[in-house]
Scaffold this motif. Structure first.
Motif, PDB file in Angstrom:
ATOM      1  N   LEU A  21       5.756  -6.928  -3.447  1.00 45.46           N
ATOM      2  CA  LEU A  21       6.410  -7.958  -2.574  1.00 45.46           C
ATOM      3  C   LEU A  21       7.814  -8.236  -2.908  1.00 45.46           C
ATOM      4  O   LEU A  21       8.701  -8.578  -2.167  1.00 45.46           O
ATOM      5  N   ALA A  22       8.172  -8.477  -4.226  1.00 50.99           N
ATOM      6  CA  ALA A  22       9.158  -9.024  -5.014  1.00 50.99           C
ATOM      7  C   ALA A  22      10.360  -7.847  -4.681  1.00 50.99           C
ATOM      8  O   ALA A  22      11.382  -8.153  -4.313  1.00 50.99           O
ATOM      9  N   LEU A  23       9.966  -6.665  -4.947  1.00 56.65           N
ATOM     10  CA  LEU A  23      11.033  -5.517  -4.801  1.00 56.65           C
ATOM     11  C   LEU A  23      11.334  -5.343  -3.187  1.00 56.65           C
ATOM     12  O   LEU A  23      12.346  -5.152  -3.075  1.00 56.65           O
ATOM     13  N   ARG A  24      10.308  -5.428  -2.360  1.00 57.55           N
ATOM     14  CA  ARG A  24      10.543  -5.220  -0.901  1.00 57.55           C
ATOM     15  C   ARG A  24      11.476  -6.302  -0.573  1.00 57.55           C
ATOM     16  O   ARG A  24      12.525  -5.955   0.209  1.00 57.55           O
ATOM     17  N   SER A  25      11.218  -7.588  -0.936  1.00 57.45           N
ATOM     18  CA  SER A  25      12.199  -8.572  -0.746  1.00 57.45           C
ATOM     19  C   SER A  25      13.449  -8.463  -1.150  1.00 57.45           C
ATOM     20  O   SER A  25      14.485  -8.573  -0.492  1.00 57.45           O
ATOM     21  N   GLU A  26      13.422  -7.865  -2.280  1.00 57.42           N
ATOM     22  CA  GLU A  26      14.768  -7.809  -3.102  1.00 57.42           C
ATOM     23  C   GLU A  26      15.800  -6.695  -2.188  1.00 57.42           C
ATOM     24  O   GLU A  26      16.626  -6.790  -1.979  1.00 57.42           O
ATOM     25  N   VAL A  27      15.068  -5.594  -1.780  1.00 61.21           N
ATOM     26  CA  VAL A  27      15.670  -4.610  -1.166  1.00 61.21           C
ATOM     27  C   VAL A  27      16.035  -4.856   0.443  1.00 61.21           C
ATOM     28  O   VAL A  27      17.068  -4.637   0.889  1.00 61.21           O
ATOM     29  N   GLU A  33      20.176  -7.299   3.963  1.00 59.12           N
ATOM     30  CA  GLU A  33      20.292  -8.210   4.866  1.00 59.12           C
ATOM     31  C   GLU A  33      19.284  -8.213   6.286  1.00 59.12           C
ATOM     32  O   GLU A  33      20.011  -8.428   7.144  1.00 59.12           O
ATOM     33  N   CYS A  34      18.204  -7.711   5.716  1.00 60.38           N
ATOM     34  CA  CYS A  34      17.335  -7.437   7.122  1.00 60.38           C
ATOM     35  C   CYS A  34      16.115  -8.312   7.195  1.00 60.38           C
ATOM     36  O   CYS A  34      15.406  -8.260   6.360  1.00 60.38           O
ATOM     37  N   ILE A  35      16.321  -9.265   8.092  1.00 56.48           N
ATOM     38  CA  ILE A  35      15.418 -10.568   8.006  1.00 56.48           C
ATOM     39  C   ILE A  35      14.086 -10.217   8.814  1.00 56.48           C
ATOM     40  O   ILE A  35      14.382  -9.913  10.107  1.00 56.48           O
ATOM     41  N   TYR A  36      12.992  -9.939   8.444  1.00 60.09           N
ATOM     42  CA  TYR A  36      12.066  -9.458   9.315  1.00 60.09           C
ATOM     43  C   TYR A  36      10.684  -9.932   8.813  1.00 60.09           C
ATOM     44  O   TYR A  36      10.633 -10.297   7.588  1.00 60.09           O
ATOM     45  N   GLN A  37       9.633  -9.826   9.836  1.00 61.36           N
ATOM     46  CA  GLN A  37       8.198 -10.165   9.156  1.00 61.36           C
ATOM     47  C   GLN A  37       7.783  -8.976   8.319  1.00 61.36           C
ATOM     48  O   GLN A  37       7.357  -8.054   8.733  1.00 61.36           O
ATOM     49  N   ASP A  38       7.657  -9.157   7.027  1.00 58.47           N
ATOM     50  CA  ASP A  38       7.267  -8.184   6.046  1.00 58.47           C
ATOM     51  C   ASP A  38       5.742  -8.042   6.088  1.00 58.47           C
ATOM     52  O   ASP A  38       5.317  -6.797   6.040  1.00 58.47           O
TER      53      ASP A  38
END
Length: 72
Positions: A21-27, A33-38
């Motif tokens: 989750l941390a890596l996905r948020s970082e990338v 700069e892709c704001i979306y519901q992960d």
């Protein structure tokens, strides 16, 4: 050297899930700069591929939905 691990969601440890989750948020959020519901409830059904370095750090990740990797 990168060690690859292929796991179902239920096989992930809490540490691995946190690193993912941390890596996905970082990338996706920070770098692209892709704001979306992960958290989209697809992870539970996905196959997860983790790239772990010699220091036990997650440096690449992919699942049946997408792929991301840490910049050096």
């Amino acid at each position: 050297m990168i060690n690859r691990h292929i796991k179902h969601f239920s096989e992930l440890t809490t540490t691995q899930l946190y690193q993912i989750l941390a890596l996905r948020s970082e990338v996706f959020v920070v770098e692209q700069e892709c704001i979306y519901q992960d958290l989209d409830h697809k992870d539970q059904e996905a196959i997860h591929v983790l790239g772990i370095d010699v220091n036990n750090k997650l440096i690449s990740y992919g699942n049946t939905s997408y792929i991301c990797s840490r910049r050096k």
